[in-house]
Design an enzyme around this catalytic site. Structure first.
Site, mmCIF file in Angstrom:
data_model
loop_
_atom_site.group_PDB
_atom_site.id
_atom_site.type_symbol
_atom_site.label_atom_id
_atom_site.label_comp_id
_atom_site.label_asym_id
_atom_site.label_seq_id
_atom_site.Cartn_x
_atom_site.Cartn_y
_atom_site.Cartn_z
ATOM 1 N N ASN A 161 2.341 1.437 4.275
ATOM 2 C CA ASN A 161 2.654 0.151 4.916
ATOM 3 C C ASN A 161 2.425 0.208 6.431
ATOM 4 O OD1 ASN A 161 5.530 -2.073 5.328
ATOM 5 N ND2 ASN A 161 3.423 -2.613 4.963
ATOM 6 N N CYS A 193 -1.276 0.608 7.399
ATOM 7 C CA CYS A 193 -2.711 0.280 7.561
ATOM 8 C C CYS A 193 -3.102 -0.935 6.716
ATOM 9 C CB CYS A 193 -3.594 1.473 7.191
ATOM 10 S SG CYS A 193 -3.341 2.922 8.239
ATOM 11 N N ARG A 194 -3.301 -0.725 5.411
ATOM 12 C CA ARG A 194 -3.910 -1.775 4.591
ATOM 13 C C ARG A 194 -3.004 -2.981 4.354
ATOM 14 N NH1 ARG A 194 -5.213 2.275 -0.138
ATOM 15 N NH2 ARG A 194 -3.279 3.099 0.734
ATOM 16 N N SER A 195 -1.745 -2.745 3.942
ATOM 17 C CA SER A 195 -0.913 -3.909 3.605
ATOM 18 C C SER A 195 -0.485 -4.732 4.827
ATOM 19 C CB SER A 195 0.273 -3.534 2.711
ATOM 20 O OG SER A 195 1.121 -2.591 3.307
ATOM 21 N N ASP A 232 -8.303 3.885 1.522
ATOM 22 C CA ASP A 232 -7.289 4.275 2.501
ATOM 23 C C ASP A 232 -7.993 4.775 3.774
ATOM 24 O OD1 ASP A 232 -5.301 5.443 3.946
ATOM 25 O OD2 ASP A 232 -4.423 6.532 2.261
ATOM 26 N N CYS A 241 0.866 -1.184 0.000
ATOM 27 C CA CYS A 241 0.000 0.000 0.000
ATOM 28 C C CYS A 241 0.902 1.232 0.000
ATOM 29 C CB CYS A 241 -0.985 -0.019 1.175
ATOM 30 S SG CYS A 241 -0.222 -0.001 2.808
#
Ligand code: 4NP
Length: 159
Positions: A13, A15-17, A126, A10
Site C-alpha cells: 500500500n 506504490c500500486r494501490s 510490482d 496491493c
C-alpha cells in the site's frame, strides 16, 4: 444516496494501490462523479503502516497532475463489508485478500487488469525493487484500467 465503495489493494500500500486510488479520485473528479464514490486503498502486508506513498510513485503521479495523499494501512475483515468492490493488483494479492475473506461481506473481489484493454498477464507489476520505468508502467496500466473501471461502474450503477 449510498456511495459506491471501491478499495484498491496491493502488498505494501505504498506504490500500486495508492496510485490506483489517486488516479480513480482524479478521473471521477474530472467526470463530476467523485461524490458518488467512497475510494480508499490498503495493503495485505502491513509492513508500511502509516507511511506516505513511495516518493518515486508520488513523483510519477505528480508529473501527470495526480496527488497521492493517502497513508498506508492494512486490509482488514471489516473492509469486506465497508466496500462494494475490492480491486487486487496481482494474483498474489488476490490470494492474500481471499484468505481474509469470510464471504459474509458484500464486497466483490476483482482483478485490476480485468479492466485493462491490454491486460497482459493480468498483473500490475510490482515496481518497488526496480527503476523509474517500472513506476511509469504502473501509471500507464492503472490509467487505462481505471478509465474502464469508471465506465463499468457508471453503467452498472446508472450514474
Ligand atoms: P506495493 O509495492 O505493493 O505496490 O505497495 C511494494 C512495496 C513494498 C514492498 C513490496 C511491494 N516491500 O517488500 O517492502
Amino acid at each position: 444516496m449510498d456511495k459506491i465503495g471501491v478499495l484498491f489493494v496491493c502488498l505494501g500500500n505504498i506504490c500500486r494501490s495508492p496510485m490506483a486510488e489517486g488516479l480513480f479520485i482524479h478521473q471521477a473528479e474530472q467526470s463530476g462523479l467523485l461524490q458518488r464514490f467512497h475510494i480508499d486503498s490498503a495493503g495485505t502486508s502491513g509492513h508500511h503502516i502509516g507511511e506516505k506513498a513511495d516518493s518515486r510513485m508520488r513523483r510519477t503521479a505528480q508529473s501527470y497532475g495526480v496527488n497521492l495523499p493517502s497513508r498506508s494501512r492494512k486490509l482488514e475483515v471489516a473492509d469486506f463489508e465497508a466496500f462494494d468492490y475490492i480491486i487486487a493488483m496481482d494474483k498474489y494479492n488476490l490470494q492474500d485478500i481471499q484468505t481474509l475473506n469470510t464471504g459474509e461481506g458484500k464486497a466483490q473481489v476483482l482483478m485490476m487488469r480485468k479492466f485493462d484493454p491490454r491486460p497482459g498477464n493480468y498483473s500490475v507489476p510490482d515496481p518497488y525493487y526496480g527503476g523509474d520505468a517500472g513506476f511509469e508502467e504502473v501509471y500507464q496500466i492503472l490509467n487505462r484500467s481505471n478509465e474502464n473501471l469508471l465506465s463499468y461502474l457508471t453503467k452498472e450503477h446508472s450514474l
